[in-house]
Design an enzyme around this catalytic site. Structure first.
Site, short mmCIF file in Angstrom:
data_model
loop_
_atom_site.label_atom_id
_atom_site.label_comp_id
_atom_site.label_asym_id
_atom_site.label_seq_id
_atom_site.Cartn_x
_atom_site.Cartn_y
_atom_site.Cartn_z
N ASN A 130 0.90 -1.08 0.08
CA ASN A 130 0.06 0.24 -0.11
C ASN A 130 0.97 1.37 0.10
O ASN A 130 2.19 1.21 0.04
CB ASN A 130 -1.18 -0.05 1.16
N MET A 132 1.31 3.24 2.32
CA MET A 132 2.00 3.70 3.69
C MET A 132 1.55 4.95 4.47
O MET A 132 2.21 5.44 5.14
CB MET A 132 3.49 3.59 3.49
N HIS A 525 -9.35 0.44 -0.04
CA HIS A 525 -9.81 0.12 1.49
C HIS A 525 -10.84 -0.64 1.44
O HIS A 525 -11.89 -0.38 1.87
CB HIS A 525 -10.01 1.60 2.01
#
Length: 607
Positions: A130, A132, A525
């Site tokens: 991802n 981060m 997400h």
């Protein structure tokens, strides 16, 4: 330089990085691969070595339970360690490479008119690929979970200790303030603050607009700040590398790498007792669990495995000749944070210096703002954040094109236009997202073959309120263009929607609706597909069966404000305590150590 050339170069480098991956340079950070055979038994079997699974495996092994961690991928590759190499992870051997169904409405300005569902297939999972950013969510998010589950264990004050336990905050702004008591300093996930000098020039605009300058960016209050990132000592901080590294030599943990779980097995009393696996060398075997099985494969793979095992909507399962054990809405309630891509060119020269692989690849600020009043539990009205702005300050044109044309999958021509408009100056790319959407998608089985990708229907903006709300948030956000700071930057928004939205008057509501549908992007997400309250109970047991839990982003009944990584780590920490508490007298048993003939540092093959 153009997008086509940059993407060709990126793919060549991915090939070189694949060769490096074969050398297993990151292997020292992880337990060695296990050699399994049919009939092997363990106290606990954890399916999925991603963000939550790595946490659970570590905590149970530290308590000297006999644990098998099953991971479909391998060790996270070299490029996962280094922050600036993040573009090379998508569509690599470390990514499941799934895509959503084209719904003919959303993502219609993307190359394939769908969304690439970037999800990690490696130890550390999606947290190892991802972008981060770190945030924990608004406390009211967990109060809502409490109301849904009717269990106070999910209230903010009862999840906060698990956030603190996982964190190691290395930021003086937080740790030298009264906030320090609400953050952790001794956890496994190192967190620092973005430190590019030029970021201040952009944040100044929001300060002039009257926005608060804050230290914590958890989505719990309005304001702007430099981003908090899961980077420490120049390395990514994911749960695979940071948790499993603490148990690399444990005699209580076996890690089956390159091993796909295909079905959970139940006895006549609906106890989960075993898992069917396809091993790295292609063998089909069955392993047994004496205590529990925990599925932690993520919001897309966890529902797929449950449905393959007979847990899901019975009507759908019967169509695929899968015997239904528990009729539950598995795969429903798929949620995501949807953002609008907004680009501003500036007059700011690119800062000198090469790309440091240990540095975050862009300047980063994060802001939260609200348009609506919310009533608190004591009937006071307060403004909780409605939307999030993540501002990426692009100081490298190659990274700009990678981010636009590869990471976000916009057409090369669109990204080339942005590059040309930049004219060798910094570009601000803002991903502006609605924190609380009403649209829901679903994950379904394509077939009864566990090696077939699941069907993912995002249904983004299926509820028109979400589109209207995001338009409102864009209009509110763009007020920053009138500040002195943005005028000093000569910040100019680049319209990338031509000719798609040419029929609408620029700036009209119709234009902004068209713009949002065209320039939308997923923040990856994903959550909600095995939600608490409908699929699992408040201790994450799957309803209507026994000795089976799910613990990952899929159990979130609603998404938290901001990035979900920190919350999934928290879930992993919390369910570990649930498991240990529920074991009862089993805690006093002398648990069997993993046999040495099951732990061999074997050469790993890559398909």
């Amino acid at each position: 330089m153009n997008a086509t050339a940059v993407l060709a170069s990126l793919m060549r480098k991915q090939g070189a990085l694949y060769t490096i991956m074969m050398l297993q340079l990151t292997g020292y950070m992880y337990p060695p691969p296990a050699l399994l055979k049919s009939g092997d038994s363990f106290d606990y079997i954890i399916v999925g070595g991603g963000t939550a699974g790595s946490v659970i495996a570590t905590r149970l092994a530290q308590k000297k339970y006999n644990v098998l961690l099953v991971e479909a991928g391998h060790d996270a590759p070299y490029e996962s360690m280094y922050p600036s190499l993040i573009p090379y992870l998508k569509n690599s051997k470390a990514d499941w490479n799934y895509t959503s169904v084209n719904d003919t409405y959303s993502y219609q300005c993307h190359k394939d008119k769908n969304v690439h569902l970037t999800q990690g297939i490696m130890l550390g999972g999606t947290g190892a690929l991802n972008y981060m950013t770190w945030s924990r969510g608004n406390p009211k998010n967990f109060e809502k979970w409490h109301r849904i589950t009717k269990d106070p264990t999910w209230k903010w004050e009862n999840v906060l200790p698990y956030f603190i336990k996982s964190e190691a905050i290395h930021d003086s702004e937080i740790m030298n303030s009264p906030l320090k008591d609400f953050y952790g300093a001794n956890g496994y996930i190192g967190i620092t603050r973005e430190n590019k000098t030029y970021t201040a020039d952009y944040i100044k605009g929001f300060e002039q607009l009257g926005k608060a300058m804050i230290a914590d960016i958890d989505g719990n209050r309005n304001g702007y700040a430099r981003g908090l990132i899961t980077v420490y000592n120049g390395k990514r901080q994911d749960s695979g590398s940071q948790y499993l590294s603490k148990v690399t030599d444990s005699s209580y943990l076996a890690v089956a790498k390159g091993t796909l779980a295909t079905k959970i097995l139940f006895d006549e009393d609906r106890n989960a007792v075993g898992v069917e696996l396809i091993t790295d060398d292609g063998r089909s075997i069955t392993v047994n669990a004496r205590q529990e099985i925990i599925v932690a494969a993520g919001a897309i793979k966890s529902p797929q495995l449950l449905m393959l095992s007979g847990i899901g909507p019975c009507r759908d399962l019967k169509k695929l000749n899968i015997s239904c054990i528990a009729d539950l809405p598995v795969g429903k309630n798929l949620q995501d944070h949807i953002a609008a891509f907004i680009a501003h060119t500036t007059n700011k020269r690119l800062a000198r210096g090469g790309v440091d692989p240990n540095e975050y690849p862009a300047g980063l600020f994060v802001g939260y703002a609200s348009l609506n009043m919310n009533m608190t539990h004591n009937k006071h009205y307060i403004k909780f954040p409605d939307y999030e702005a993540m501002g990426f300050i692009m100081n490298n044109m190659r990274f700009l094109l990678q981010f636009c044309a590869f990471t976000l999958d916009f057409p090369n021509s669109l990204c080339n236009k942005l590059y040309e408009e930049a004219n060798g100056r910094q570009v601000l790319v803002t991903l502006l997202s609605n924190l609380y959407g009403y649209s829901r998608g679903q994950v379904r089985l394509n077939s009864a073959d566990p090696q077939d990708p699941p069907e993912v229907i995002t249904d983004s903006f299926s509820n028109d309120i979400d589109l209207d709300n995001l338009v409102d948030y864009i209009i509110d956000y763009l007020k920053v263009e009138e500040t002195e700071a943005f005028k000093n930057l000569s910040a100019s928004r680049v319209d990338l929607t031509t000719p798609h939205c040419d029929a609408f008057e620029m700036g009209s509501r119709g234009y902004w609706r068209c713009y949002t549908l065209c320039m939308m992007t997923s923040l990856r997400h994903y959550g909600g597909t095995c939600a608490m309250g409908s699929v699992v109970d408040s201790r994450l047991h799957v309803r209507h069966v026994k000795k089976l839990r799910v613990a990952d982003a899929s159990v979130m009944p609603t998404l938290v404000a901001g990035n979900t990584f920190a919350t999934v780590v928290m879930i992993g920490e919390k369910v570990s305590d649930f498991i240990i508490e529920d074991a009862g007298p089993y805690n006093d048993v002398e648990h069997e150590q993993i046999r040495q003939d099951q732990i061999k540092n074997l050469p790993t093959t890559f398909g």
